[in-house]
Motif scaffolding. Structure first.
Motif: not given
Length: 317
Positions: A47-62
């Protein structure tokens, strides 16, 4: 659409109000990447306006890439493809995806991922069989075990039973362009494909070596590897126009097939038109849908085109 976040912001340029979307954000590897993670959210209503999103903490796949004897395979590229929910549109095949090379012991570590399932696509050497990718989540002990592959010989002929030199033979797994084997035919029309599994069904595509031949590409889905002789058919032009109401549908996906053969598809131009090369003297079944649709059953109704027709209009609702 596909683009880069700059200073924490991204502007959606082209959309209708209240459009439902999925958003996938991931961090490219590089300076500062360890400070950020990734996310996959949806469906969200724009919708018009600002959509705020929070990134998940980074993880590593080994994990490790091993040969049939359990030894590490070095120098192979491992790519992490996020497993999207079935209801989410699939990403563009040209999207950037994180990848690394295996080390001396076959080990790999792909950083800056989100806590989600990933499909691990490996650059399988030709002596091993192309197999369905392992699905894993960061934090698990991942082991990809390769198996020995087999080779098959294909002979490509033209309408007069003549050998076709320089034809391209592609074998892909699950229709994914990154999991494939490619070979070209020699002067006798022969091509050999190595690194396949006897019990896995692949997609087989054979393409003539240039438009000047006027030959239709050959496609078989659900193909079990075996020696095979393929006769390419002579083609004719069929112009297709995709419209909605009074206007064209830009970049629509047009699907076509003859009889019960495998479906093939092409994308229309910005003006909603596309020229197909279809077999001479045979009726063709067409379907059309939005360009983002990858499932032919979710497109418009089938339309059967007479063998003599050279132009057809497909209407989308």
């Amino acid at each position: 659409e596909f683009g880069s976040v700059y200073k924490g912001e991204y502007r959606v340029k082209r959309t209708r109000a209240n459009t439902r979307v999925w958003i996938h954000i991931w961090e490219r590897q590089g300076p500062g990447a360890e400070e950020f993670g990734s996310l996959l959210r949806g469906p969200l209503v724009l919708a018009p306006g600002v959509l705020e999103l929070t990134l998940d903490p980074p993880v590593t796949l080994e994990g490790r890439l091993l040969d049939p004897q359990g030894r590490g395979v070095r120098g192979s590229v491992i790519t992490a493809e996020p497993v999207y929910p079935p209801e989410a549109p699939q990403p563009s095949p040209h999207s950037f995806l994180p990848s690394v090379r295996t080390d001396e012991d076959g080990g790999f570590a792909i950083p800056y991922l989100m806590d989600a399932d990933y499909r691990l696509v490996d650059g399988t050497p030709a002596e091993y069989a192309l197999a369905e990718p392992v699905v894993a989540r960061p934090g698990t002990d991942v082991e990809i075990r390769l198996v020995d592959g087999l080779g098959v010989e294909l002979v490509v002929l033209g309408p007069e039973n003549e050998p076709i030199s320089g034809a391209t033979v592609e074998v892909t797994l699950g229709g994914r362009d990154k999991i494939k084997r490619v070979a070209s035919t020699d002067a006798k029309g022969k091509a050999r494909i190595e690194g396949l599994a006897a019990d896995i069904r692949y997609s087989l595509v054979v393409k003539a070596p240039g438009a000047e031949h006027g030959l239709v590409h050959h496609r078989v889905d659900e193909w079990l590897p075996r020696d095979l002789e393929i006769a390419l058919r002579r083609g004719r032009a069929l112009d297709v126009e995709v419209r909605r109401g009074t206007g064209p549908v830009p970049h629509a996906r047009v699907w076509w097939r003859v009889g019960e053969e495998s479906w093939r598809s092409e994308w229309s131009s910005a003006g909603g038109t596309v020229r197909l090369l279809v077999p001479v003297g045979e009726p063709v079944t067409l379907r059309a849908g939005e360009g983002r649709i990858s499932d032919v059953t979710k497109t418009g109704p089938p339309v059967v085109v007479d063998p003599d027709a050279d132009h057809v209009v497909l209407e989308l609702k």
